[in-house]
Design a protein around this motif. Structure first.
Motif, PDB file in Angstrom:
ATOM      1  N   VAL A 207     -39.290   4.860 -32.268  1.00 38.01           N
ATOM      2  CA  VAL A 207     -39.015   3.630 -31.516  1.00 38.01           C
ATOM      3  C   VAL A 207     -39.887   3.545 -30.256  1.00 38.01           C
ATOM      4  N   ASP A 208     -39.914   2.360 -29.650  1.00 41.65           N
ATOM      5  CA  ASP A 208     -40.741   2.166 -28.455  1.00 41.65           C
ATOM      6  C   ASP A 208     -40.038   2.660 -27.208  1.00 41.65           C
ATOM      7  N   THR A 209     -38.727   2.469 -27.180  1.00 46.90           N
ATOM      8  CA  THR A 209     -37.971   2.753 -25.964  1.00 46.90           C
ATOM      9  C   THR A 209     -36.671   3.465 -26.336  1.00 46.90           C
ATOM     10  N   VAL A 210     -36.335   4.498 -25.589  1.00 42.44           N
ATOM     11  CA  VAL A 210     -35.048   5.159 -25.803  1.00 42.44           C
ATOM     12  C   VAL A 210     -34.226   5.026 -24.524  1.00 42.44           C
ATOM     13  N   LEU A 211     -33.083   4.381 -24.636  1.00 41.75           N
ATOM     14  CA  LEU A 211     -32.195   4.253 -23.484  1.00 41.75           C
ATOM     15  C   LEU A 211     -30.948   5.097 -23.724  1.00 41.75           C
TER      16      LEU A 211
END
Ligand code: TYD
Ligand code: MG
Length: 415
Positions: A207-211
């Motif tokens: 994925v592009d972003t991990v929150l």
């Protein structure tokens, strides 16, 4: 089934490999850097400024965000609120839940908003990866939310939902549609006991972003952090509170981390840095003479080992008799303090409790070393500024004192 027969045809796969080798393809061309159009302008807001800043300025079209967190921490609530916000701005949002029925989600929506006349938010309860991909391809959407990636399964694959193969397949399928149709997608990810995203490790790479959404269950405070972000910095945090009507943004963290006008001894302020944001947190200590051969050390929100080290420093360099005392220390508002710059504040709260001195309007900002020396923490000025902004003027830093011994001597000289 037992006593039945069914015919299966196997496909020969060897032919495919030799025919379509990449070598013969000539239609792939690299582009000049200057020719490529980028879409910084097209970012759109989640309706939460706290969340936008964690994302690096809003949602990037075609990006895939993984939102991870413990069960019950508020992932579905936060995303449903975000979906409501975005759909109200006219974008079509599809919320796919593999965990709850459409009625359950509607019931939650009723708690979250008064504005239920919403024709842009679509809900579906579905776990079949292939059906979902079809559905996304056949609708014109501005945002897709998949809650959760661990519940998705495809019939083309063996293995139950949540297995490494299923999760990896589902994620790669959703990422593929997101990229080809330029639809931003949010995946919810469960977290294992060890605090890792359940399923394959590669999920975070894909994925592009991990929150990460985290917080103590029993306090309402929730902190949203980014662990990876291809479109922004990773050190921003967003602060929320879980309330009756869902997640509320906390723009002034002090309102929860400072208890109101506390004048009792044992309380001191620290300037905690979360990401690039400094805010004041109240630390409370209570020390009493112990009747136990091994006095107790109880902490909440403060690292136990760090406290033991600070107690040893206080014993040795400030000659406080902490070895004979039960020690209770906690950070207000369910905050977890891991920033070494809070060392001095923790030491002062202990001093304040032992000597019965009121230090409740004192802010301590310094890392304390094993030799009792005070060290300047990163972003000292930023922390001082935050303390001054809130009207605190007694700020103790390594600028004025070199050691814990000096600080203790100066604060106790009239006692
Ligand atoms: P949820 O979003 O379902 O968590 P997750 O998806 O991360 O598992 O949150 C569930 C908890 O949130 C539940 O214990 C009830 C609480 N809650 C509120 O306090 N206020 C609300 O308005 C809502 C909808 C839930
Ligand atoms: Mg959920």
């Amino acid at each position: 089934m037992w006593n039945t027969l069914k015919e299966f045809r196997t496909q020969s796969s060897s032919v495919k490999n030799t025919r379509t080798s990449n070598i013969q393809r000539t239609d792939v061309k690299p582009h000049k850097l200057s020719e490529i159009i980028h879409q910084e302008k097209d970012r759109f807001t989640t309706g939460f400024s706290e969340m936008d800043s964690v994302l690096g300025g809003g949602i990037v079209p075609g990006s895939v965000v993984l939102l991870a967190g413990d069960p019950g921490i508020g992932k579905s609530t936060l995303l449903l609120q975000m979906a409501l916000n975005i759909s109200l701005k006219g974008k079509d949002v599809l919320y796919i839940s593999g965990e709850e029925s459409e009625q359950q989600i509607k019931m939650r929506a009723v708690r979250l908003t008064k504005n239920l006349k919403n024709d842009s938010l679509f809900l579906v309860s579905l776990t079949n990866t292939d059906e979902i991909v079809n559905l996304i391809q056949n609708s014109k959407l501005g945002l897709v939310i998949i809650d959760s990636i661990q519940t998705m399964e495809s019939e083309n694959l063996s293995g139950l939902s949540g297995s490494v193969g299923q999760v990896r397949f589902a994620a790669s399928e959703f990422i593929k549609v997101a990229k080809t149709l330029n639809i931003p997608t949010v995946l919810v990810g469960h977290v294992t006991k060890e605090g890792m995203v359940a399923g394959p490790m590669v999920l975070s790479h894909m994925v592009d972003t991990v929150l990460f959404l985290e917080g103590e269950k029993n306090t309402g405070t929730r902190i949203l952090r980014s662990l990876k972000n291809r479109f922004g910095p990773v050190d921003e945090v967003g602060i929320f509170a879980m309330q009756e009507g869902g997640m509320a943004e906390i723009k002034n963290p002090e309102q929860i981390f400072l208890t109101k006008s506390n004048n009792a001894p044992g309380s001191v302020l620290v300037a905690n840095l979360e990401g690039t944001r400094a805010f004041l947190v109240e630390v409370q200590a209570l020390l009493i003479y112990s009747k136990l051969p091994m006095p107790r050390r109880v902490t909440a929100g403060i690292d136990y080992k760090r406290l033991e080290m600070l107690l040893a420093v206080l014993q040795k360099h400030a000659r406080l008799p902490v070895d004979q005392m039960d020690v209770f220390v906690n950070a207000a508002g369910g905050m977890k303090i891991t920033d070494p710059a809070c060392d001095l504040g923790i030491c002062l709260s202990i001093l304040s409790s032992i000597k019965n001195i009121n230090l409740s309007r004192v802010v301590g900002i310094a890392e304390v070393g094993l030799l009792g020396e005070l060290r300047t923490p990163p972003f000292l000025e930023k922390r001082i500024k935050e303390a001054k902004k809130l009207g605190f003027t007694k700020i103790i830093t390594p600028k004025d004192y070199h050691s814990i011994e000096e600080v203790v001597a100066s604060l106790t000289k009239d006692h």
